[in-house]
Motif scaffolding. Structure first.
Motif, PDB file in Angstrom:
ATOM      1  N   LEU A 121      29.760  16.675   6.595  1.00 45.56           N
ATOM      2  CA  LEU A 121      28.571  16.821   6.806  1.00 45.56           C
ATOM      3  C   LEU A 121      29.429  18.765   7.658  1.00 45.56           C
ATOM      4  O   LEU A 121      29.715  18.255   8.220  1.00 45.56           O
ATOM      5  N   GLY A 122      29.004  19.494   6.689  1.00 46.53           N
ATOM      6  CA  GLY A 122      29.233  20.736   7.500  1.00 46.53           C
ATOM      7  C   GLY A 122      29.969  21.787   6.732  1.00 46.53           C
ATOM      8  O   GLY A 122      29.090  21.332   5.809  1.00 46.53           O
ATOM      9  N   GLY A 123      30.390  23.038   6.918  1.00 48.07           N
ATOM     10  CA  GLY A 123      30.821  23.717   5.111  1.00 48.07           C
ATOM     11  C   GLY A 123      31.758  23.583   4.778  1.00 48.07           C
ATOM     12  O   GLY A 123      32.589  22.980   4.558  1.00 48.07           O
ATOM     13  N   GLY A 124      32.371  24.652   4.296  1.00 50.38           N
ATOM     14  CA  GLY A 124      33.984  24.146   2.869  1.00 50.38           C
ATOM     15  C   GLY A 124      34.749  23.616   3.941  1.00 50.38           C
ATOM     16  O   GLY A 124      35.549  22.885   3.579  1.00 50.38           O
ATOM     17  N   VAL A 125      34.607  24.076   5.109  1.00 44.08           N
ATOM     18  CA  VAL A 125      36.731  23.287   6.088  1.00 44.08           C
ATOM     19  C   VAL A 125      36.415  21.943   6.000  1.00 44.08           C
ATOM     20  O   VAL A 125      37.105  21.119   5.102  1.00 44.08           O
ATOM     21  N   VAL A 126      35.009  21.322   5.968  1.00 43.31           N
ATOM     22  CA  VAL A 126      34.603  19.914   6.426  1.00 43.31           C
ATOM     23  C   VAL A 126      34.699  19.324   5.241  1.00 43.31           C
ATOM     24  O   VAL A 126      35.027  18.230   4.056  1.00 43.31           O
ATOM     25  N   GLY A 127      33.664  19.965   4.019  1.00 47.71           N
ATOM     26  CA  GLY A 127      33.834  19.687   2.579  1.00 47.71           C
ATOM     27  C   GLY A 127      35.397  19.085   1.634  1.00 47.71           C
ATOM     28  O   GLY A 127      35.330  18.083   1.402  1.00 47.71           O
ATOM     29  N   ASP A 128      36.056  20.654   1.874  1.00 55.34           N
ATOM     30  CA  ASP A 128      37.140  20.922   1.364  1.00 55.34           C
ATOM     31  C   ASP A 128      38.304  18.630   1.819  1.00 55.34           C
ATOM     32  O   ASP A 128      39.133  18.901   1.221  1.00 55.34           O
ATOM     33  N   LEU A 129      38.189  19.368   3.032  1.00 53.06           N
ATOM     34  CA  LEU A 129      39.234  18.083   3.671  1.00 53.06           C
ATOM     35  C   LEU A 129      38.630  16.730   3.251  1.00 53.06           C
ATOM     36  O   LEU A 129      39.789  15.780   2.937  1.00 53.06           O
ATOM     37  N   SER A 130      37.697  16.976   3.305  1.00 55.74           N
ATOM     38  CA  SER A 130      36.864  15.419   3.502  1.00 55.74           C
ATOM     39  C   SER A 130      37.096  14.693   1.822  1.00 55.74           C
ATOM     40  O   SER A 130      37.249  13.980   1.884  1.00 55.74           O
ATOM     41  N   GLY A 131      36.788  15.458   1.439  1.00 54.91           N
ATOM     42  CA  GLY A 131      37.728  15.225  -0.486  1.00 54.91           C
ATOM     43  C   GLY A 131      38.782  15.116  -1.101  1.00 54.91           C
ATOM     44  O   GLY A 131      38.461  14.103  -1.189  1.00 54.91           O
ATOM     45  N   PHE A 132      39.426  15.023  -0.408  1.00 50.97           N
ATOM     46  CA  PHE A 132      40.901  15.736  -0.586  1.00 50.97           C
ATOM     47  C   PHE A 132      41.131  14.175   0.151  1.00 50.97           C
ATOM     48  O   PHE A 132      41.932  13.055  -0.624  1.00 50.97           O
ATOM     49  N   ALA A 133      40.850  13.753   1.267  1.00 53.79           N
ATOM     50  CA  ALA A 133      40.465  12.345   1.859  1.00 53.79           C
ATOM     51  C   ALA A 133      40.174  11.289   1.060  1.00 53.79           C
ATOM     52  O   ALA A 133      40.586  10.337   0.197  1.00 53.79           O
ATOM     53  N   ALA A 134      39.128  11.752   0.557  1.00 52.28           N
ATOM     54  CA  ALA A 134      38.294  10.580  -0.644  1.00 52.28           C
ATOM     55  C   ALA A 134      39.272  10.116  -1.152  1.00 52.28           C
ATOM     56  O   ALA A 134      39.383   9.531  -2.314  1.00 52.28           O
ATOM     57  N   ALA A 135      39.507  11.690  -2.405  1.00 50.91           N
ATOM     58  CA  ALA A 135      40.075  11.630  -3.347  1.00 50.91           C
ATOM     59  C   ALA A 135      41.533  11.193  -3.515  1.00 50.91           C
ATOM     60  O   ALA A 135      42.188  10.206  -4.208  1.00 50.91           O
ATOM     61  N   THR A 136      42.344  10.532  -2.146  1.00 54.07           N
ATOM     62  CA  THR A 136      43.469   9.578  -1.967  1.00 54.07           C
ATOM     63  C   THR A 136      43.579   8.553  -1.050  1.00 54.07           C
ATOM     64  O   THR A 136      44.134   7.897  -1.331  1.00 54.07           O
ATOM     65  N   TYR A 137      42.282   7.910  -0.717  1.00 48.74           N
ATOM     66  CA  TYR A 137      42.048   6.913   0.305  1.00 48.74           C
ATOM     67  C   TYR A 137      42.352   6.229  -0.437  1.00 48.74           C
ATOM     68  O   TYR A 137      41.659   6.215  -1.585  1.00 48.74           O
ATOM     69  N   GLN A 138      43.189   5.368  -0.006  1.00 53.71           N
ATOM     70  CA  GLN A 138      43.157   4.137  -1.212  1.00 53.71           C
ATOM     71  C   GLN A 138      42.932   4.723  -2.839  1.00 53.71           C
ATOM     72  O   GLN A 138      42.300   3.585  -3.198  1.00 53.71           O
ATOM     73  N   ARG A 139      43.370   5.727  -3.205  1.00 53.71           N
ATOM     74  CA  ARG A 139      43.128   5.897  -4.870  1.00 53.71           C
ATOM     75  C   ARG A 139      42.148   6.440  -5.099  1.00 53.71           C
ATOM     76  O   ARG A 139      40.943   7.149  -5.811  1.00 53.71           O
ATOM     77  N   GLY A 140      41.012   6.805  -4.245  1.00 57.98           N
ATOM     78  CA  GLY A 140      39.725   7.879  -4.135  1.00 57.98           C
ATOM     79  C   GLY A 140      38.862   6.463  -4.026  1.00 57.98           C
ATOM     80  O   GLY A 140      38.373   5.183  -4.248  1.00 57.98           O
ATOM     81  N   ILE A 141      38.294   6.742  -3.154  1.00 57.89           N
ATOM     82  CA  ILE A 141      36.540   6.297  -2.630  1.00 57.89           C
ATOM     83  C   ILE A 141      35.354   7.568  -2.898  1.00 57.89           C
ATOM     84  O   ILE A 141      35.476   8.425  -2.885  1.00 57.89           O
ATOM     85  N   ASP A 142      34.048   6.850  -3.157  1.00 56.62           N
ATOM     86  CA  ASP A 142      32.775   7.862  -3.225  1.00 56.62           C
ATOM     87  C   ASP A 142      32.829   8.581  -2.096  1.00 56.62           C
ATOM     88  O   ASP A 142      33.093   8.456  -0.631  1.00 56.62           O
ATOM     89  N   PHE A 143      32.197   9.769  -2.535  1.00 55.52           N
ATOM     90  CA  PHE A 143      32.228  11.047  -2.201  1.00 55.52           C
ATOM     91  C   PHE A 143      30.736  11.384  -1.421  1.00 55.52           C
ATOM     92  O   PHE A 143      30.473  12.148  -2.837  1.00 55.52           O
ATOM     93  N   ILE A 144      30.760  11.977  -0.869  1.00 55.21           N
ATOM     94  CA  ILE A 144      29.378  13.453  -0.381  1.00 55.21           C
ATOM     95  C   ILE A 144      29.095  14.304  -0.219  1.00 55.21           C
ATOM     96  O   ILE A 144      29.931  14.013   1.191  1.00 55.21           O
ATOM     97  N   GLN A 145      28.554  14.595  -0.998  1.00 56.44           N
ATOM     98  CA  GLN A 145      28.735  16.698   0.506  1.00 56.44           C
ATOM     99  C   GLN A 145      27.395  16.894   0.830  1.00 56.44           C
ATOM    100  O   GLN A 145      26.240  16.283  -0.134  1.00 56.44           O
ATOM    101  N   VAL A 146      26.603  17.330   1.959  1.00 52.88           N
ATOM    102  CA  VAL A 146      26.205  17.246   2.169  1.00 52.88           C
ATOM    103  C   VAL A 146      26.242  18.719   3.495  1.00 52.88           C
ATOM    104  O   VAL A 146      26.952  18.624   4.679  1.00 52.88           O
TER     105      VAL A 146
END
Ligand code: NAD
Ligand code: GLY
Length: 375
Positions: A121-146
């Motif tokens: 939930l936020g701008g590009g900083v939140v989205g980029d960081l969260s997406g990278f965490a989602a991609a790598t946490y336990q080899r990938g979990i679902d990720f939603i952009q708001v």
């Protein structure tokens, strides 16, 4: 509401409209519904609400969460999700390995599982960081952009580029990882600070220069803020085309870097005090000035581009020295070895990728009017 489907390695919808935050829980629930069905014999499916026991980790910054966090949280809880919150200080400085590590540790400590998800939930900083965490946490979990910033709505929330910065360069660590859904509630843009609005407009102008003279004229006639839904859907539709044809950024998608080669260098030179969209605007102005000086585009094209940048309060000279700018361009990951793919406007709606020996970029910077003498 506008709905645009992006057909990438994962297909997903981008929903754009007013009041969507209140409905986000249900929209997310529907988007991930396929995953709640048992796909293997012996897999257990909960009988009641399919989201029961599923955790949504809301990741946000300290500007956005106080404004919209509770609304999103309620909507997710009403749809049956458990929620957790991870809120970090706003700004590019937080798009770091440190915040990324803290988010991963937070999720591990809270026993977030592979079947759970991150909601950014936020701008590009939140989205980029969260997406990278989602991609790598336990080899990938679902990720939603708001997305809640204009820049995130038109650009960073779509296309699956996720990353954090290193001390010596932007976006140096990351992954391509597509979201499962993008929910863009245009009502959230009402609280966006003026300079952040201008930043979003920098990326919007980029799309118009890349693809459409008609869209460019529309931006001159009608302010973006009077036509959010239309402008965001136009930009997302343009971006969809690039992502679907070159998801992993090896050819066509590079065009989306119009203004970014010089823009990223400006951001780094400024220690990230100049905002991304502002820097992109400066980069577009400089590369178009250079193209015009070299006879690659007409003076008329340059004048029109400068006029539109000016209208959206984006026009500023690059006042860092050519050597400093060049050094930052040289270490940019987008420059493959000794060649830089520079995106050059030929006309409005027509840009080309030029393969330039990186050392020749000093000449481009000079022609683009870069340098302290122009301050
Ligand atoms: P940002 O996330 O820092 O948001 C800008 C500021 O606006 C922040 O202070 C934030 O707290 C505030 N804000 C956001 N939404 C708000 C709202 N609705 N009301 C009030 N305040 C709000 O920056 P940004 O401009 O959204 O994104 C820039 C980042 O995106 C950069 O790191 C850039 O590299 C990245 N980016 C990524 C892609 C991609 O494809 N992944 C594309 C373009 C840019
Ligand atoms: N913002 C550039 C891209 O997504 O490729």
């Amino acid at each position: 509401m506008e709905r645009i489907t992006v057909n990438a390695s994962t297909d997903y919808e981008v929903m754009i409209g007013r009041g969507l935050l209140e409905r986000a829980g249900d929209l997310i629930s529907m988007a991930i519904a396929g995953k709640n069905k048992a796909e293997k014999p012996g897999e257990v499916v909960s009988a009641g609400n399919p989201n029961t026991g599923k955790t949504a980790v809301i990741v946000s910054d300290d500007n956005v969460f106080p404004l919209y966090g509770e609304k999103l949280k309620k909507s997710l809880q009403d749809a049956g999700f458990n929620t957790l919150e991870f809120v970090f200080p706003h700004g590019e400085k937080s798009k770091s390995l440190k915040t990324y590590g803290e988010l991963l540790e937070f999720m591990c400590e809270k026993r977030v599982r592979r079947s759970d998800m991150i909601v950014a939930l936020g701008g590009g900083v939140v989205g980029d960081l969260s997406g990278f965490a989602a991609a790598t946490y336990q080899r990938g979990i679902d990720f939603i952009q708001v997305p809640t910033s204009l820049l995130a709505a038109v650009d960073s929330s779509v296309g699956g580029k996720t990353a954090v910065d290193l001390t010596n360069g932007k976006n140096q660590v990351g992954a391509f990882y597509q979201p499962r859904l993008v929910v863009c509630d245009t009502d959230t843009l009402s609280t966006l600070p003026k300079e952040e609005y201008a930043c979003g407009c920098g990326e919007i102008i980029k799309y118009a220069i890349l693809e459409s003279d008609e869209f460019f004229e529309e931006l001159l006639k009608t302010p973006v803020s009077d036509q959010y839904e239309k402008v965001i859907s136009t930009c997302v539709t343009i971006k969809k085309h690039y992502v679907e044809n070159d998801e992993f950024d090896t050819g066509l998608r590079m065009k989306l870097n119009l203004g970014h080669t010089f823009g990223h260098a400006v951001e780094t030179c400024s220690g990230y005090t100049i905002l991304h969209g502002q820097a992109v605007g400066m980069g577009i102005a400089a590369v178009t000035k250079a193209a015009s000086e070299m006879g690659l585009c007409s003076k008329g094209t340059l004048t029109r581009i400068l006029e539109l940048l000016d209208k959206y309060e984006l026009l500023r000279e690059i006042t860092y020295g050519i050597d400093e700018m060049y050094e930052n361009i040289r270490v940019d990951k987008k420059n493959s070895g000794s060649i830089t793919n520079l995106i050059v406007p030929v006309a409005i709606g027509n840009c080309k990728i030029m393969k330039i020996p990186t050392e020749k970029l000093k000449g481009w910077l000079e022609e683009g009017g870069v340098g302290p003498e122009n301050a």
